[in-house]
Design a protein around this motif. Structure first.
Motif, PDB file in Angstrom:
ATOM      1  N   ASP A  52       0.827  -1.179  -0.046  1.00 16.83           N
ATOM      2  CA  ASP A  52      -0.154  -0.175  -0.032  1.00 16.83           C
ATOM      3  C   ASP A  52       0.847   1.415  -0.096  1.00 16.83           C
ATOM      4  O   ASP A  52       0.280   2.339   0.027  1.00 16.83           O
ATOM      5  CB  ASP A  52      -0.956   0.010   1.129  1.00 16.83           C
ATOM      6  CG  ASP A  52      -2.283  -1.147   1.039  1.00 16.83           C
ATOM      7  OD1 ASP A  52      -2.479  -1.128  -0.132  1.00 16.83           O
ATOM      8  OD2 ASP A  52      -2.695  -1.536   2.134  1.00 16.83           O
ATOM      9  N   PRO A 104       0.626   3.749  -9.381  1.00  9.62           N
ATOM     10  CA  PRO A 104      -0.689   3.768  -9.094  1.00  9.62           C
ATOM     11  C   PRO A 104      -0.923   2.242  -9.520  1.00  9.62           C
ATOM     12  O   PRO A 104      -2.262   1.554  -9.059  1.00  9.62           O
ATOM     13  CB  PRO A 104      -1.486   4.516  -9.987  1.00  9.62           C
ATOM     14  CG  PRO A 104      -0.240   5.020 -10.959  1.00  9.62           C
ATOM     15  CD  PRO A 104       1.028   4.676 -10.252  1.00  9.62           C
ATOM     16  N   TYR A 134      -5.511  -5.415   1.313  1.00 11.02           N
ATOM     17  CA  TYR A 134      -4.697  -4.215   0.775  1.00 11.02           C
ATOM     18  C   TYR A 134      -5.853  -3.109   0.440  1.00 11.02           C
ATOM     19  O   TYR A 134      -7.079  -3.424   0.200  1.00 11.02           O
ATOM     20  CB  TYR A 134      -4.223  -4.705  -0.347  1.00 11.02           C
ATOM     21  CG  TYR A 134      -3.065  -5.683  -0.120  1.00 11.02           C
ATOM     22  CD1 TYR A 134      -1.899  -5.281   0.659  1.00 11.02           C
ATOM     23  CD2 TYR A 134      -3.146  -6.984  -0.696  1.00 11.02           C
ATOM     24  CE1 TYR A 134      -0.872  -6.183   1.060  1.00 11.02           C
ATOM     25  CE2 TYR A 134      -2.015  -7.782  -0.350  1.00 11.02           C
ATOM     26  CZ  TYR A 134      -0.921  -7.569   0.341  1.00 11.02           C
ATOM     27  OH  TYR A 134      -0.224  -8.310   0.710  1.00 11.02           O
ATOM     28  N   ARG A 163      -5.613  -1.594  -2.207  1.00 13.69           N
ATOM     29  CA  ARG A 163      -5.694  -1.645  -3.629  1.00 13.69           C
ATOM     30  C   ARG A 163      -6.269  -2.951  -4.214  1.00 13.69           C
ATOM     31  O   ARG A 163      -6.594  -4.099  -3.225  1.00 13.69           O
ATOM     32  CB  ARG A 163      -4.103  -1.758  -4.313  1.00 13.69           C
ATOM     33  CG  ARG A 163      -3.288  -0.723  -3.957  1.00 13.69           C
ATOM     34  CD  ARG A 163      -1.830  -1.054  -4.297  1.00 13.69           C
ATOM     35  NE  ARG A 163      -1.072   0.045  -3.785  1.00 13.69           N
ATOM     36  CZ  ARG A 163      -0.508   0.679  -4.900  1.00 13.69           C
ATOM     37  NH1 ARG A 163      -0.522   0.658  -6.143  1.00 13.69           N
ATOM     38  NH2 ARG A 163       0.488   1.857  -4.590  1.00 13.69           N
ATOM     39  N   ALA A 166     -10.249  -3.888  -3.548  1.00  9.27           N
ATOM     40  CA  ALA A 166      -9.804  -3.357  -2.422  1.00  9.27           C
ATOM     41  C   ALA A 166     -10.487  -3.637  -1.085  1.00  9.27           C
ATOM     42  O   ALA A 166     -11.845  -3.878  -1.112  1.00  9.27           O
ATOM     43  CB  ALA A 166      -9.644  -2.073  -2.518  1.00  9.27           C
ATOM     44  N   TYR A 175      -1.324  -5.050  -8.673  1.00  4.12           N
ATOM     45  CA  TYR A 175      -2.119  -4.008  -7.699  1.00  4.12           C
ATOM     46  C   TYR A 175      -2.477  -3.018  -8.311  1.00  4.12           C
ATOM     47  O   TYR A 175      -1.525  -2.438  -8.827  1.00  4.12           O
ATOM     48  CB  TYR A 175      -1.077  -4.146  -6.457  1.00  4.12           C
ATOM     49  CG  TYR A 175      -0.781  -5.522  -5.693  1.00  4.12           C
ATOM     50  CD1 TYR A 175      -1.520  -5.754  -4.512  1.00  4.12           C
ATOM     51  CD2 TYR A 175       0.465  -5.858  -5.865  1.00  4.12           C
ATOM     52  CE1 TYR A 175      -1.179  -6.908  -4.104  1.00  4.12           C
ATOM     53  CE2 TYR A 175       0.822  -6.932  -5.425  1.00  4.12           C
ATOM     54  CZ  TYR A 175      -0.020  -7.634  -4.113  1.00  4.12           C
ATOM     55  OH  TYR A 175       0.299  -8.723  -3.616  1.00  4.12           O
ATOM     56  N   THR A 229      -4.644   0.939  -7.641  1.00  8.69           N
ATOM     57  CA  THR A 229      -5.178   1.996  -6.800  1.00  8.69           C
ATOM     58  C   THR A 229      -6.761   1.741  -7.301  1.00  8.69           C
ATOM     59  O   THR A 229      -7.083   1.925  -8.498  1.00  8.69           O
ATOM     60  CB  THR A 229      -4.641   3.167  -6.907  1.00  8.69           C
ATOM     61  OG1 THR A 229      -4.737   3.780  -8.192  1.00  8.69           O
ATOM     62  CG2 THR A 229      -3.043   3.129  -6.449  1.00  8.69           C
ATOM     63  N   ARG A 230      -7.598   2.394  -6.272  1.00 11.30           N
ATOM     64  CA  ARG A 230      -9.068   2.778  -6.749  1.00 11.30           C
ATOM     65  C   ARG A 230      -9.098   3.820  -7.517  1.00 11.30           C
ATOM     66  O   ARG A 230     -10.086   3.849  -8.489  1.00 11.30           O
ATOM     67  CB  ARG A 230      -9.461   3.086  -5.261  1.00 11.30           C
ATOM     68  CG  ARG A 230      -9.530   1.992  -4.154  1.00 11.30           C
ATOM     69  CD  ARG A 230      -9.975   2.741  -2.992  1.00 11.30           C
ATOM     70  NE  ARG A 230      -9.576   1.819  -1.941  1.00 11.30           N
ATOM     71  CZ  ARG A 230     -10.530   1.462  -0.916  1.00 11.30           C
ATOM     72  NH1 ARG A 230     -11.651   1.398  -1.033  1.00 11.30           N
ATOM     73  NH2 ARG A 230     -10.021   0.414  -0.046  1.00 11.30           N
ATOM     74  N   GLU A 231      -8.213   4.729  -7.688  1.00  7.45           N
ATOM     75  CA  GLU A 231      -8.343   5.889  -8.698  1.00  7.45           C
ATOM     76  C   GLU A 231      -7.972   5.437  -9.938  1.00  7.45           C
ATOM     77  O   GLU A 231      -8.494   5.829 -10.967  1.00  7.45           O
ATOM     78  CB  GLU A 231      -7.399   6.829  -8.250  1.00  7.45           C
ATOM     79  CG  GLU A 231      -7.758   7.643  -6.938  1.00  7.45           C
ATOM     80  CD  GLU A 231      -7.158   6.730  -5.760  1.00  7.45           C
ATOM     81  OE1 GLU A 231      -7.644   6.953  -4.723  1.00  7.45           O
ATOM     82  OE2 GLU A 231      -6.209   5.899  -5.840  1.00  7.45           O
TER      83      GLU A 231
END
Length: 122
Positions: free
Chosen positions: A7, A12, A30, A32, A64, A82, A84-86
């Motif tokens: 994390d 990203p 995580y 992610r 995530a 992995y 990211t949410r973005e």
């Protein structure tokens, strides 16, 4: 092998590869999303009250913050993306195991070439 705090990696999205894994990850999650894949060997995935076997022709999507546990059998090559949410909007399910399309397998293996310490473009 160096210990990586997933994390805290600045990229990203990245692919993390572990060679000759034989371990029980313990229950964890995580911040992610993950795409979990074993390019060789076998994984057991426990989550949401179920257990799945992941040979090299199967992958798992783990949203995530979903608690899960992975057991890797001897000589497994674990390859995990992995995200990211973005970077990726979560689907309407928490976990899904599916047949690993050839293109997805190749994308994961190719993505493993990039340094996980790279920063997102400005």
């Amino acid at each position: 092998m160096r210990k990586t705090d997933i994390d805290r990696v600045p990229a990203p999205g990245f692919v993390f590869v572990q060679e000759d894994v034989s371990t029980d990850s313990g229950w964890h999650h995580y911040a992610r999303h993950q795409v979990l894949y074993a390019s060789s060997g076998m994984l057991e995935l426990d989550a949401e009250g179920g257990r799945w076997l992941l040979p090299p022709r199967r992958m798992a999507w783990i949203t995530a913050d979903v608690s899960h546990r992975v057991n890797a059998h001897a000589s497994t090559r674990l390859c995990t993306a992995y995200l990211t949410r973005e970077l990726v909007i979560a689907p309407d399910f928490a976990l899904r195991v599916f047949a690993a399309p050839s293109v997805a397998r190749e994308m994961l293996l190719y993505g493993a070439r990039w340094d996980i310490d790279r920063r997102a473009p400005a």
